[in-house]
Design a protein around this motif. Structure first.
Motif, PDB file in Angstrom:
ATOM      1  N   LEU A 225     -68.816  55.247  13.897  1.00 49.66           N
ATOM      2  CA  LEU A 225     -69.508  55.766  13.545  1.00 49.66           C
ATOM      3  C   LEU A 225     -68.816  57.139  13.252  1.00 49.66           C
ATOM      4  O   LEU A 225     -68.930  57.491  11.901  1.00 49.66           O
ATOM      5  N   ALA A 226     -67.566  57.503  13.688  1.00 51.66           N
ATOM      6  CA  ALA A 226     -66.627  58.328  13.399  1.00 51.66           C
ATOM      7  C   ALA A 226     -65.774  57.984  11.779  1.00 51.66           C
ATOM      8  O   ALA A 226     -65.332  59.011  11.262  1.00 51.66           O
ATOM      9  N   GLN A 227     -65.342  56.513  12.260  1.00 53.79           N
ATOM     10  CA  GLN A 227     -64.503  56.580  11.063  1.00 53.79           C
ATOM     11  C   GLN A 227     -65.398  55.996  10.117  1.00 53.79           C
ATOM     12  O   GLN A 227     -64.229  56.322   8.705  1.00 53.79           O
ATOM     13  N   ARG A 228     -66.569  55.484  10.129  1.00 56.49           N
ATOM     14  CA  ARG A 228     -67.349  55.304   9.106  1.00 56.49           C
ATOM     15  C   ARG A 228     -67.551  57.048   7.940  1.00 56.49           C
ATOM     16  O   ARG A 228     -66.758  57.163   6.972  1.00 56.49           O
ATOM     17  N   ALA A 229     -67.765  58.175   9.040  1.00 57.98           N
ATOM     18  CA  ALA A 229     -68.044  59.556   8.651  1.00 57.98           C
ATOM     19  C   ALA A 229     -66.388  60.016   7.943  1.00 57.98           C
ATOM     20  O   ALA A 229     -66.516  60.316   6.649  1.00 57.98           O
ATOM     21  N   SER A 230     -65.423  59.483   7.991  1.00 52.89           N
ATOM     22  CA  SER A 230     -64.166  60.433   8.092  1.00 52.89           C
ATOM     23  C   SER A 230     -63.917  59.003   6.638  1.00 52.89           C
ATOM     24  O   SER A 230     -63.592  59.545   5.680  1.00 52.89           O
TER      25      SER A 230
ATOM     26  N   LEU B 245     -63.409  58.972   0.794  1.00 51.34           N
ATOM     27  CA  LEU B 245     -64.261  58.776  -0.769  1.00 51.34           C
ATOM     28  C   LEU B 245     -64.289  59.837  -1.214  1.00 51.34           C
ATOM     29  O   LEU B 245     -64.008  59.455  -2.258  1.00 51.34           O
ATOM     30  N   SER B 246     -64.887  60.560  -0.728  1.00 52.09           N
ATOM     31  CA  SER B 246     -65.864  61.595  -1.508  1.00 52.09           C
ATOM     32  C   SER B 246     -64.450  62.348  -2.227  1.00 52.09           C
ATOM     33  O   SER B 246     -64.981  63.135  -3.321  1.00 52.09           O
ATOM     34  N   ASP B 247     -63.858  62.739  -1.315  1.00 51.71           N
ATOM     35  CA  ASP B 247     -62.443  64.006  -1.739  1.00 51.71           C
ATOM     36  C   ASP B 247     -61.522  62.749  -2.837  1.00 51.71           C
ATOM     37  O   ASP B 247     -61.636  63.738  -4.131  1.00 51.71           O
TER      38      ASP B 247
ATOM     39  N   LEU C 258     -54.707  52.000  -9.401  1.00 46.65           N
ATOM     40  CA  LEU C 258     -54.008  52.437  -7.873  1.00 46.65           C
ATOM     41  C   LEU C 258     -55.634  52.607  -7.637  1.00 46.65           C
ATOM     42  O   LEU C 258     -55.823  52.346  -6.308  1.00 46.65           O
ATOM     43  N   GLU C 259     -56.039  54.431  -8.519  1.00 51.58           N
ATOM     44  CA  GLU C 259     -57.531  53.820  -7.872  1.00 51.58           C
ATOM     45  C   GLU C 259     -58.285  53.160  -7.312  1.00 51.58           C
ATOM     46  O   GLU C 259     -58.760  53.198  -7.247  1.00 51.58           O
ATOM     47  N   PHE C 260     -58.862  52.244  -8.970  1.00 50.13           N
ATOM     48  CA  PHE C 260     -59.504  50.936  -8.392  1.00 50.13           C
ATOM     49  C   PHE C 260     -59.325  49.905  -7.250  1.00 50.13           C
ATOM     50  O   PHE C 260     -59.794  49.806  -6.809  1.00 50.13           O
TER      51      PHE C 260
ATOM     52  N   ASP D 250     -61.235  51.105   0.279  1.00 51.16           N
ATOM     53  CA  ASP D 250     -61.688  51.611   1.528  1.00 51.16           C
ATOM     54  C   ASP D 250     -63.429  51.258   1.391  1.00 51.16           C
ATOM     55  O   ASP D 250     -64.027  51.025   1.563  1.00 51.16           O
ATOM     56  N   SER D 251     -64.194  50.432   0.155  1.00 51.44           N
ATOM     57  CA  SER D 251     -65.467  50.139   0.133  1.00 51.44           C
ATOM     58  C   SER D 251     -65.332  48.951   1.327  1.00 51.44           C
ATOM     59  O   SER D 251     -66.012  48.741   1.725  1.00 51.44           O
TER      60      SER D 251
END
Length: 124
Positions: free
Chosen positions: A14-19, A24-26, A58-60, A66-67
């Motif tokens: 859960l901690a890894q997921r939140a991080s 991803l949000s950033d 690169l971004e994709f 990450d996905s």
């Protein structure tokens, strides 16, 4: 796997997921949607089309990686819930806790993972 270990691994996952979600949000510009963030990133007139194309690829690629990691974390959390967490998907043996601490989303014991990697290397 004991309930205590399951709880420890669940907290780690859960901690890894939140991080990862925060990362991803950033990358996507916080509350801005992916399309808006991409338009902002790639709308710089001073960038050449080659630079823009490389940056976009690169971004994709990073987003896809990450996905995929997020999918693996979610799958591991589901395995905790259904009671199959920590069992090798190939041979059914219990995956050592040390391996799960290092890679909490691991699907296979080390022996089966090495066998899979050798098979994949031969096919490549």
């Amino acid at each position: 796997m004991t309930q205590k270990l399951n709880t420890i691994f669940k907290e780690q996952l859960l901690a890894q997921r939140a991080s990862l979600l925060a990362q991803l949000s950033d990358l996507r510009g916080g509350t801005v949607g992916r399309a808006e963030a991409s338009a902002e990133h790639f709308g710089q007139k001073e960038d050449s089309s080659a630079q823009e194309s490389s940056a976009r690829e690169l971004e994709f690629a990073l987003d896809a990686r990450d996905s995929e990691e997020l999918d693996r974390l979610d799958a591991a959390l589901r395995r905790i819930e259904d009671g199959s967490y920590g069992l090798c998907v190939d041979c059914g043996v219990e995956i050592p806790a040390a391996r799960l601490h290092a890679a909490p989303d691991a699907l296979r014991c080390i022996a089966c993972q090495e066998k899979l990697e050798k098979t994949q290397a031969r096919q490549a």
